[in-house]
Scaffold this motif. Structure first.
Motif, PDB file in Angstrom:
ATOM      1  N   SER A  38       0.818  -1.222   0.000  1.00  0.00           N
ATOM      2  CA  SER A  38       0.000   0.000   0.000  1.00  0.00           C
ATOM      3  C   SER A  38       0.848   1.267   0.000  1.00  0.00           C
ATOM      4  CB  SER A  38      -0.926   0.018   1.222  1.00  0.00           C
ATOM      5  OG  SER A  38      -0.183   0.271   2.402  1.00  0.00           O
ATOM      6  N   LYS A  67      -5.782   2.299   0.328  1.00  0.00           N
ATOM      7  CA  LYS A  67      -5.513   1.196   1.267  1.00  0.00           C
ATOM      8  C   LYS A  67      -6.828   0.568   1.722  1.00  0.00           C
ATOM      9  CE  LYS A  67      -2.996  -1.024   4.596  1.00  0.00           C
ATOM     10  NZ  LYS A  67      -3.408  -2.396   4.493  1.00  0.00           N
ATOM     11  N   ASP A  71      -7.930  -3.240   1.017  1.00  0.00           N
ATOM     12  CA  ASP A  71      -8.220  -4.090   2.179  1.00  0.00           C
ATOM     13  C   ASP A  71      -9.624  -4.700   2.094  1.00  0.00           C
ATOM     14  OD1 ASP A  71      -5.714  -3.540   3.187  1.00  0.00           O
ATOM     15  OD2 ASP A  71      -6.428  -2.232   4.796  1.00  0.00           O
TER      16      ASP A  71
END
Length: 110
Positions: A38, A67, A71
């Motif tokens: 990231s 990010k 995720d």
């Protein structure tokens, strides 16, 4: 390079805190990969009592939004986050759904 500092509380239970720290002594390789990919170059977490303090040093390409998006689509990260939420609790002033809260820098010696 930019630095971000964030805070979060753990459930105030000595045994849960001990287990939480054990998990962080050997994080899953997929979690380390998701952090590094990231744009986070260095990450540290400190604890006092049940309060956590995270320091992240990030590259220019890092974005909290990117990010979070990565995720959300990463099954292993979601599994880790679900597991960690058994030990964590939001800060008293956190917004609904907010986990780690970004801190404001108020002092620098330099």
């Amino acid at each position: 390079m930019k630095r971000y500092c964030l805070a979060l509380d753990l459930i105030d239970d000595d045994e849960l805190i001990k287990v939480y720290e054990q998990w962080h002594q050997n994080i899953w390789p997929e979690i380390a990969e998701s952090i590094l990919s990231s744009g986070i170059e260095q990450m540290e977490i400190y604890r006092v009592s049940n309060r956590l303090f995270m320091i992240m040093d990030v590259g220019d390409a890092f974005s909290f939004e990117a990010k979070a998006k990565a995720d959300a689509s990463n099954e292993k990260v979601q599994e880790w986050e679900t597991l960690m939420w058994n030990f964590q609790q939001p800060l008293p002033f956190a917004k609904p759904g907010e986990k780690w809260v970004l801190m404001n820098k108020i002092f620098s010696l330099k």
